[in-house]
Design a protein around this motif. Sequence first.
Motif, PDB file in Angstrom:
ATOM      1  N   THR A  23       0.852  -1.189   0.000  1.00  0.00           N
ATOM      2  CA  THR A  23       0.000   0.000   0.000  1.00  0.00           C
ATOM      3  C   THR A  23       0.883   1.233   0.000  1.00  0.00           C
ATOM      4  N   GLU A  24       0.573   2.191  -0.873  1.00  0.00           N
ATOM      5  CA  GLU A  24       1.386   3.392  -0.997  1.00  0.00           C
ATOM      6  C   GLU A  24       0.536   4.649  -0.896  1.00  0.00           C
ATOM      7  N   THR A  25       1.219   5.764  -0.635  1.00  0.00           N
ATOM      8  CA  THR A  25       0.559   7.050  -0.437  1.00  0.00           C
ATOM      9  C   THR A  25       0.723   7.923  -1.684  1.00  0.00           C
ATOM     10  N   TYR A  26      -0.353   8.517  -2.107  1.00  0.00           N
ATOM     11  CA  TYR A  26      -0.371   9.331  -3.330  1.00  0.00           C
ATOM     12  C   TYR A  26      -0.836  10.755  -2.992  1.00  0.00           C
ATOM     13  N   HIS A  27      -0.452  11.668  -3.861  1.00  0.00           N
ATOM     14  CA  HIS A  27      -1.001  13.018  -3.795  1.00  0.00           C
ATOM     15  C   HIS A  27      -0.930  13.596  -5.200  1.00  0.00           C
ATOM     16  N   CYS A  28      -1.711  12.978  -6.096  1.00  0.00           N
ATOM     17  CA  CYS A  28      -1.557  13.291  -7.519  1.00  0.00           C
ATOM     18  C   CYS A  28      -2.901  13.182  -8.225  1.00  0.00           C
ATOM     19  N   LYS A  29      -3.052  13.977  -9.290  1.00  0.00           N
ATOM     20  CA  LYS A  29      -4.287  13.971 -10.069  1.00  0.00           C
ATOM     21  C   LYS A  29      -4.055  13.613 -11.539  1.00  0.00           C
ATOM     22  N   TYR A  30      -2.795  13.361 -11.926  1.00  0.00           N
ATOM     23  CA  TYR A  30      -2.484  13.108 -13.327  1.00  0.00           C
ATOM     24  C   TYR A  30      -1.627  11.855 -13.461  1.00  0.00           C
ATOM     25  N   GLY A  31      -1.800  11.141 -14.591  1.00  0.00           N
ATOM     26  CA  GLY A  31      -1.020   9.942 -14.837  1.00  0.00           C
ATOM     27  C   GLY A  31      -0.896   9.661 -16.318  1.00  0.00           C
ATOM     28  N   LEU A  32      -0.362   8.497 -16.657  1.00  0.00           N
ATOM     29  CA  LEU A  32      -0.142   8.130 -18.052  1.00  0.00           C
ATOM     30  C   LEU A  32      -1.467   7.933 -18.776  1.00  0.00           C
ATOM     31  N   ASN A  33      -1.575   8.539 -19.946  1.00  0.00           N
ATOM     32  CA  ASN A  33      -2.734   8.363 -20.815  1.00  0.00           C
ATOM     33  C   ASN A  33      -2.891   6.876 -21.162  1.00  0.00           C
ATOM     34  N   PRO A  34      -4.046   6.271 -20.897  1.00  0.00           N
ATOM     35  CA  PRO A  34      -4.241   4.851 -21.207  1.00  0.00           C
ATOM     36  C   PRO A  34      -3.935   4.499 -22.663  1.00  0.00           C
ATOM     37  N   ASP A  35      -4.049   5.471 -23.567  1.00  0.00           N
ATOM     38  CA  ASP A  35      -3.777   5.207 -24.980  1.00  0.00           C
ATOM     39  C   ASP A  35      -2.318   4.835 -25.230  1.00  0.00           C
ATOM     40  N   TYR A  36      -1.415   5.146 -24.287  1.00  0.00           N
ATOM     41  CA  TYR A  36       0.011   4.892 -24.499  1.00  0.00           C
ATOM     42  C   TYR A  36       0.566   3.803 -23.579  1.00  0.00           C
ATOM     43  N   VAL A  37      -0.306   3.150 -22.834  1.00  0.00           N
ATOM     44  CA  VAL A  37       0.158   2.089 -21.941  1.00  0.00           C
ATOM     45  C   VAL A  37       0.820   0.974 -22.735  1.00  0.00           C
ATOM     46  N   ASP A  38       0.193   0.547 -23.813  1.00  0.00           N
ATOM     47  CA  ASP A  38       0.752  -0.562 -24.604  1.00  0.00           C
ATOM     48  C   ASP A  38       2.103  -0.189 -25.188  1.00  0.00           C
ATOM     49  N   THR A  39       2.300   1.078 -25.518  1.00  0.00           N
ATOM     50  CA  THR A  39       3.596   1.537 -26.041  1.00  0.00           C
ATOM     51  C   THR A  39       4.694   1.262 -25.030  1.00  0.00           C
ATOM     52  N   PHE A  40       4.434   1.556 -23.768  1.00  0.00           N
ATOM     53  CA  PHE A  40       5.452   1.335 -22.740  1.00  0.00           C
ATOM     54  C   PHE A  40       5.573  -0.139 -22.361  1.00  0.00           C
ATOM     55  N   MET A  41       4.530  -0.904 -22.550  1.00  0.00           N
ATOM     56  CA  MET A  41       4.611  -2.332 -22.277  1.00  0.00           C
ATOM     57  C   MET A  41       5.610  -3.017 -23.214  1.00  0.00           C
ATOM     58  N   HIS A  42       5.899  -2.378 -24.345  1.00  0.00           N
ATOM     59  CA  HIS A  42       6.826  -2.942 -25.318  1.00  0.00           C
ATOM     60  C   HIS A  42       8.107  -2.121 -25.450  1.00  0.00           C
ATOM     61  N   SER A  43       8.403  -1.318 -24.437  1.00  0.00           N
ATOM     62  CA  SER A  43       9.615  -0.501 -24.465  1.00  0.00           C
ATOM     63  C   SER A  43      10.574  -0.947 -23.378  1.00  0.00           C
ATOM     64  N   GLN A  44      11.792  -0.397 -23.406  1.00  0.00           N
ATOM     65  CA  GLN A  44      12.768  -0.711 -22.375  1.00  0.00           C
ATOM     66  C   GLN A  44      12.433  -0.042 -21.044  1.00  0.00           C
ATOM     67  N   LEU A  45      11.744   1.082 -21.095  1.00  0.00           N
ATOM     68  CA  LEU A  45      11.258   1.712 -19.865  1.00  0.00           C
ATOM     69  C   LEU A  45       9.988   0.958 -19.477  1.00  0.00           C
ATOM     70  N   ARG A  46      10.160  -0.053 -18.641  1.00  0.00           N
ATOM     71  CA  ARG A  46       9.078  -0.994 -18.387  1.00  0.00           C
ATOM     72  C   ARG A  46       8.185  -0.538 -17.241  1.00  0.00           C
ATOM     73  N   ILE A  47       6.901  -0.803 -17.416  1.00  0.00           N
ATOM     74  CA  ILE A  47       5.962  -0.596 -16.324  1.00  0.00           C
ATOM     75  C   ILE A  47       6.176  -1.721 -15.319  1.00  0.00           C
ATOM     76  N   CYS A  48       6.426  -1.357 -14.058  1.00  0.00           N
ATOM     77  CA  CYS A  48       6.774  -2.371 -13.067  1.00  0.00           C
ATOM     78  C   CYS A  48       5.819  -2.400 -11.876  1.00  0.00           C
ATOM     79  N   ALA A  49       4.764  -1.582 -11.910  1.00  0.00           N
ATOM     80  CA  ALA A  49       3.755  -1.631 -10.853  1.00  0.00           C
ATOM     81  C   ALA A  49       2.457  -1.011 -11.366  1.00  0.00           C
ATOM     82  N   TRP A  50       1.345  -1.549 -10.867  1.00  0.00           N
ATOM     83  CA  TRP A  50       0.027  -1.109 -11.283  1.00  0.00           C
ATOM     84  C   TRP A  50      -0.865  -0.927 -10.052  1.00  0.00           C
TER      85      TRP A  50
END
Length: 240
Positions: free
Chosen positions: A158-185
């Motif tokens: 469990t983590e603490t947030y204080h944010c209202k903006y994030g990655l556009n869902p339209d580009y999630v798949d782009t990062f799923m296939h890049s070297q900058l990997r998504i490592c938490a959801w």
Amino acid sequence: MTRSAAARGDRARLALVGDRSDRQAAHGRLDALIPHLDVQVDWVPSTSVTAEIADYDGIWVIPGSPYADKEAVLLAIRLARETGIPYLGTCGGFQHALMEYGQSVLGFADADDVQYDPDASTPFIVPLECSLAGEQASLYLAENSGLAAIYDNVESTTETYHCKYGLNPDYVDTFMHSQLRICAWDSEKAPRAVELPDHPFFVGTLYQPELSSTPGNVHPLIKAFLAAVALRAQTVAAEY
């Protein structure tokens, strides 16, 4: 900024990149933590960032987006990524790491945050479906990721947030296939952290580990980052 301090064996040097504000809860928490960290810390406003930021042993882009000088923040991130300087980006530092990688590596030259340009042609960073301002939420870690290792390979936390903006869902798949990997959801499979596996330490998180840290109980992600910063300083000093 020079390498003389590291060469003399002084403490490692960490740049906190962002625009200091009493309105940012994270900044006050960092003020409380800094005296207890075994590292020399300099607050570097975005408007003061130059290529000499690469003289630091670590770069932490702290919350506070939109920054006064977006391009300078992106420069700091690019230099950390390209030269192997340990990098941590929390909240805005996560968002801008995505933008920098999108622009420099993935070919999205106009990748932007709608906080800077509501009509951005390539809106990488957009409002979250549900605001996470002042919220705690579950975090699910990618198996065998560097981030998971920092958490002793637990499946979730469990983590603490204080944010209202994030990655556009339209580009999630782009990062799923890049070297900058998504490592938490999150529980809805929205990205909450990224890492570069082949980098000494390059992690961006939408959550803010500084908010759940105290001088006597520093978050494990911050501890791991500071260890990488110290190692960088030792390695550079050994070259002199």
